[in-house]
Design a protein around this motif. Structure first.
Motif, PDB file in Angstrom:
ATOM      1  N   GLY A 116      30.508-136.978   6.369  1.00 17.22           N
ATOM      2  CA  GLY A 116      30.445-135.661   6.986  1.00 17.22           C
ATOM      3  C   GLY A 116      29.840-135.698   8.378  1.00 17.22           C
ATOM      4  N   HIS A 117      30.165-134.657   9.148  1.00 21.31           N
ATOM      5  CA  HIS A 117      29.640-134.528  10.504  1.00 21.31           C
ATOM      6  C   HIS A 117      29.418-133.054  10.806  1.00 21.31           C
ATOM      7  CE1 HIS A 117      31.738-138.388  10.404  1.00 21.31           C
ATOM      8  NE2 HIS A 117      30.910-138.770  11.360  1.00 21.31           N
ATOM      9  N   ILE A 118      28.371-132.791  11.560  1.00 22.62           N
ATOM     10  CA  ILE A 118      28.103-131.433  12.024  1.00 22.62           C
ATOM     11  C   ILE A 118      28.184-131.450  13.544  1.00 22.62           C
ATOM     12  CG2 ILE A 118      25.573-131.769  11.913  1.00 22.62           C
ATOM     13  CD1 ILE A 118      25.434-128.734  11.187  1.00 22.62           C
ATOM     14  N   PHE A 119      29.089-130.645  14.089  1.00 23.07           N
ATOM     15  CA  PHE A 119      29.460-130.679  15.505  1.00 23.07           C
ATOM     16  C   PHE A 119      28.861-129.493  16.260  1.00 23.07           C
ATOM     17  CE2 PHE A 119      32.722-132.947  13.281  1.00 23.07           C
ATOM     18  CZ  PHE A 119      33.318-133.836  14.160  1.00 23.07           C
ATOM     19  N   TYR A 120      28.287-129.766  17.415  1.00 22.16           N
ATOM     20  CA  TYR A 120      27.945-128.659  18.301  1.00 22.16           C
ATOM     21  C   TYR A 120      29.233-128.173  18.952  1.00 22.16           C
ATOM     22  CZ  TYR A 120      25.093-125.663  21.174  1.00 22.16           C
ATOM     23  OH  TYR A 120      24.511-124.558  21.739  1.00 22.16           O
ATOM     24  N   ARG A 121      29.396-126.863  19.080  1.00 19.61           N
ATOM     25  CA  ARG A 121      30.696-126.304  19.458  1.00 19.61           C
ATOM     26  C   ARG A 121      31.034-126.441  20.937  1.00 19.61           C
ATOM     27  NH1 ARG A 121      29.483-121.186  16.075  1.00 19.61           N
ATOM     28  NH2 ARG A 121      30.024-121.905  13.960  1.00 19.61           N
ATOM     29  N   GLU A 122      30.096-126.812  21.759  1.00 17.99           N
ATOM     30  CA  GLU A 122      30.334-126.898  23.203  1.00 17.99           C
ATOM     31  C   GLU A 122      30.638-128.340  23.613  1.00 17.99           C
ATOM     32  OE1 GLU A 122      27.866-125.767  27.298  1.00 17.99           O
ATOM     33  OE2 GLU A 122      27.306-124.871  25.371  1.00 17.99           O
ATOM     34  N   LYS A 123      31.495-128.486  24.599  1.00 15.55           N
ATOM     35  CA  LYS A 123      31.865-129.795  25.113  1.00 15.55           C
ATOM     36  C   LYS A 123      30.974-130.148  26.312  1.00 15.55           C
ATOM     37  CE  LYS A 123      36.313-130.481  25.245  1.00 15.55           C
ATOM     38  NZ  LYS A 123      37.740-130.495  25.682  1.00 15.55           N
ATOM     39  N   PHE A 124      30.635-131.452  26.453  1.00 20.02           N
ATOM     40  CA  PHE A 124      29.775-131.905  27.544  1.00 20.02           C
ATOM     41  C   PHE A 124      30.349-133.177  28.156  1.00 20.02           C
ATOM     42  CE2 PHE A 124      27.034-129.808  24.399  1.00 20.02           C
ATOM     43  CZ  PHE A 124      26.425-128.830  25.184  1.00 20.02           C
ATOM     44  N   SER A 125      29.951-133.459  29.418  1.00 15.96           N
ATOM     45  CA  SER A 125      30.416-134.688  30.076  1.00 15.96           C
ATOM     46  C   SER A 125      29.271-135.544  30.617  1.00 15.96           C
ATOM     47  CB  SER A 125      31.392-134.348  31.205  1.00 15.96           C
ATOM     48  OG  SER A 125      30.750-133.628  32.243  1.00 15.96           O
ATOM     49  N   HIS A 126      28.335-134.972  31.376  1.00 16.37           N
ATOM     50  CA  HIS A 126      27.217-135.721  31.967  1.00 16.37           C
ATOM     51  C   HIS A 126      25.923-135.114  31.437  1.00 16.37           C
ATOM     52  CE1 HIS A 126      30.531-136.574  34.697  1.00 16.37           C
ATOM     53  NE2 HIS A 126      29.846-137.586  35.207  1.00 16.37           N
ATOM     54  N   TYR A 127      25.191-135.877  30.640  1.00 12.87           N
ATOM     55  CA  TYR A 127      24.041-135.293  29.967  1.00 12.87           C
ATOM     56  C   TYR A 127      23.197-136.372  29.295  1.00 12.87           C
ATOM     57  CZ  TYR A 127      27.014-136.056  25.875  1.00 12.87           C
ATOM     58  OH  TYR A 127      27.806-136.632  24.921  1.00 12.87           O
ATOM     59  N   ILE A 128      22.033-135.963  28.816  1.00 11.40           N
ATOM     60  CA  ILE A 128      21.232-136.778  27.914  1.00 11.40           C
ATOM     61  C   ILE A 128      21.086-135.999  26.618  1.00 11.40           C
ATOM     62  CG2 ILE A 128      19.046-137.996  27.515  1.00 11.40           C
ATOM     63  CD1 ILE A 128      18.596-138.022  30.524  1.00 11.40           C
ATOM     64  N   ILE A 129      21.502-136.580  25.516  1.00 10.11           N
ATOM     65  CA  ILE A 129      21.287-135.976  24.206  1.00 10.11           C
ATOM     66  C   ILE A 129      20.123-136.716  23.551  1.00 10.11           C
ATOM     67  CG2 ILE A 129      23.135-137.419  23.214  1.00 10.11           C
ATOM     68  CD1 ILE A 129      22.019-133.960  21.923  1.00 10.11           C
ATOM     69  N   ALA A 130      19.163-135.970  23.039  1.00  6.25           N
ATOM     70  CA  ALA A 130      17.986-136.573  22.411  1.00  6.25           C
ATOM     71  C   ALA A 130      17.780-135.971  21.029  1.00  6.25           C
ATOM     72  CB  ALA A 130      16.742-136.336  23.268  1.00  6.25           C
ATOM     73  N   VAL A 131      17.443-136.832  20.081  1.00 10.82           N
ATOM     74  CA  VAL A 131      17.098-136.377  18.732  1.00 10.82           C
ATOM     75  C   VAL A 131      15.797-137.043  18.317  1.00 10.82           C
ATOM     76  CG1 VAL A 131      19.528-136.089  18.092  1.00 10.82           C
ATOM     77  CG2 VAL A 131      18.336-138.202  17.471  1.00 10.82           C
ATOM     78  N   ILE A 285      18.523-137.531   5.737  1.00  9.87           N
ATOM     79  CA  ILE A 285      17.905-137.664   7.051  1.00  9.87           C
ATOM     80  C   ILE A 285      17.508-136.276   7.545  1.00  9.87           C
ATOM     81  CG2 ILE A 285      20.132-137.555   8.268  1.00  9.87           C
ATOM     82  CD1 ILE A 285      18.972-139.541  10.320  1.00  9.87           C
ATOM     83  N   GLN A 286      16.471-136.231   8.361  1.00 11.90           N
ATOM     84  CA  GLN A 286      16.017-134.976   8.964  1.00 11.90           C
ATOM     85  C   GLN A 286      15.969-135.141  10.475  1.00 11.90           C
ATOM     86  OE1 GLN A 286      12.172-134.451   7.125  1.00 11.90           O
ATOM     87  NE2 GLN A 286      13.031-133.494   5.283  1.00 11.90           N
ATOM     88  N   PHE A 287      16.346-134.073  11.171  1.00 10.90           N
ATOM     89  CA  PHE A 287      16.245-134.011  12.630  1.00 10.90           C
ATOM     90  C   PHE A 287      15.318-132.845  12.972  1.00 10.90           C
ATOM     91  CE2 PHE A 287      20.378-135.831  11.649  1.00 10.90           C
ATOM     92  CZ  PHE A 287      20.473-136.913  12.514  1.00 10.90           C
ATOM     93  N   ARG A 288      14.152-133.141  13.528  1.00 12.51           N
ATOM     94  CA  ARG A 288      13.250-132.047  13.886  1.00 12.51           C
ATOM     95  C   ARG A 288      13.512-131.541  15.298  1.00 12.51           C
ATOM     96  NH1 ARG A 288       7.277-134.948  14.514  1.00 12.51           N
ATOM     97  NH2 ARG A 288       7.763-136.255  16.324  1.00 12.51           N
ATOM     98  N   LYS A 289      14.269-132.303  16.061  1.00 15.08           N
ATOM     99  CA  LYS A 289      14.602-131.882  17.420  1.00 15.08           C
ATOM    100  C   LYS A 289      15.973-132.427  17.774  1.00 15.08           C
ATOM    101  CE  LYS A 289      11.284-131.603  20.384  1.00 15.08           C
ATOM    102  NZ  LYS A 289      10.200-131.894  21.349  1.00 15.08           N
ATOM    103  N   VAL A 290      16.822-131.549  18.320  1.00  7.01           N
ATOM    104  CA  VAL A 290      18.121-131.940  18.881  1.00  7.01           C
ATOM    105  C   VAL A 290      18.217-131.178  20.195  1.00  7.01           C
ATOM    106  CG1 VAL A 290      20.615-132.081  18.565  1.00  7.01           C
ATOM    107  CG2 VAL A 290      19.112-132.125  16.558  1.00  7.01           C
ATOM    108  N   GLU A 291      18.095-131.890  21.306  1.00  4.01           N
ATOM    109  CA  GLU A 291      18.047-131.213  22.593  1.00  4.01           C
ATOM    110  C   GLU A 291      18.867-131.950  23.636  1.00  4.01           C
ATOM    111  OE1 GLU A 291      13.950-131.014  23.698  1.00  4.01           O
ATOM    112  OE2 GLU A 291      13.685-133.192  23.802  1.00  4.01           O
ATOM    113  N   LEU A 292      19.266-131.217  24.671  1.00  2.00           N
ATOM    114  CA  LEU A 292      20.169-131.759  25.674  1.00  2.00           C
ATOM    115  C   LEU A 292      19.668-131.430  27.070  1.00  2.00           C
ATOM    116  CD1 LEU A 292      23.960-131.992  25.625  1.00  2.00           C
ATOM    117  CD2 LEU A 292      22.956-130.724  27.533  1.00  2.00           C
TER     118      LEU A 292
END
Length: 324
Positions: A116-131, A285-292
């Motif tokens: 399974g996968h959970i998707f953020y609905r917005e598309k991105f190109s240049h960024y830093i994703i942090a969890v 698994i747990q994610f306490r932070k998902v930020e961009l």
């Protein structure tokens, strides 16, 4: 052939340059001086892109980071589990627990390859994703042996809506998250490539997975992992502030994905942008932070919203305190 006097003079010059190099701080200054030492021909032999990568996002403040997970609900996210329709969250696999985005399997008797996968609905190109993540509990019965304490961040991914009902993984670049098993090294923020390839050292890299140079993280400690995504140019994996893997030109190609629409898998197509998703791969698994942190924005220093860390200019976003 050079005389001994000339060689001595060149050696002294090299020692002088090395002294200057160590005195200069900052990635840009270091890069320029290395170029000079190499006689203007390129980087010194043995210097890797990982070692030479400038710090992207330096100077960003906490308020510049955008939380993708709000700590309360799954607003803004889509769920896709193999064998189920879009947003059919079988067994409440993805949920919010005590302020974390949690993946659990209490509703499963056996895993049965229900990736399974959970998707953020917005598309991105240049960024830093942090969890910030941690593995907890025990793997669900029937989960593959390789999936114990295994999850991932999928970047430059196809959308949830475009996945086939029985598709296992999205066509994407995976930042593989692994936890230690108490019996030797097991790195995290590795690279896996479902339906994709990358370029490393100027050559197309086609194996499915590649280990990073990270430490092993045992137990249920929280770990911060980041992916610095620079369009179709480069991707860097970072763990606890340390760059552990670098590669270039993410693109569609190869295998290791099943049940997809063939029309979407255009081999050789560079991945300039895409969606972000988090995996359920049979271990809680747990994610306490998902930020961009967006790396696209106003590059005009005269604007009130100028950010020095932007790498991709979009001066349509510029704002000014007075009419220009």
């Amino acid at each position: 052939m050079s005389s001994s006097v000339e060689m001595g003079s060149r050696n002294r010059q090299r020692r002088t340059w090395r002294s200057v190099l160590f005195a200069v701080s900052g990635a840009v200054g270091t890069l320029c001086l290395l170029w000079l030492i190499a006689g203007g021909q390129g980087l010194t032999e043995g210097a890797s892109s990982e070692e030479m990568a400038p710090v992207v996002g330096q100077g960003a403040e906490a308020r510049d980071w955008r939380p993708l997970f709000n700590g309360r609900d799954l607003e803004g996210w889509d769920v896709k589990i193999r064998g189920y329709a879009l947003n059919e969250n079988f067994g409440n696999t993805f949920r919010v627990e005590n302020g974390t985005l949690a993946v659990g399997y209490e509703g499963y008797d056996q895993y049965r390859a229900r990736f399974g996968h959970i998707f953020y609905r917005e598309k991105f190109s240049h960024y830093i994703i942090a969890v910030e993540y941690r593995f907890v509990g025990e793997q669900v019965p029937g989960g593959p042996g390789w999936a114990t304490r295994n999850s991932g961040i999928m970047v430059h991914s196809q959308s949830a809506a475009s996945m086939g009902r029985d598709q296992d993984f999205p066509i994407s670049i995976e930042v593989q998250l692994l936890g230690g098993l108490g019996k030797g090294p097991r790195t995290t923020a590795n690279l896996c490539t479902p339906g994709t390839n990358v370029v490393m050292n100027g050559k197309l890299f086609t194996p499915h997975c590649l280990n990073s140079s990270s430490k092993t993280y045992e137990g249920d400690r929280w770990v911060r992992a980041e992916a610095v995504v620079l369009g179709d140019q480069e991707v860097r994996h970072v763990v606890e502030g340390e760059t552990v893997l670098v590669y270039q030109q993410p693109q569609i190609g190869g295998g290791n994905v099943m049940g997809h629409d063939p029309a979407i898998k255009v081999d050789g197509k560079l991945l300039h942008e895409g969606y972000i998703s988090l995996q359920s791969e049979s271990h809680p698994i747990q994610f306490r932070k998902v930020e961009l942190l967006s790396l696209i924005g106003c590059k005009d220093p005269k604007a009130t919203n100028f950010k020095s860390y932007y790498v991709e200019p979009d001066n349509r976003q510029c704002k000014y305190s007075s009419p220009r």
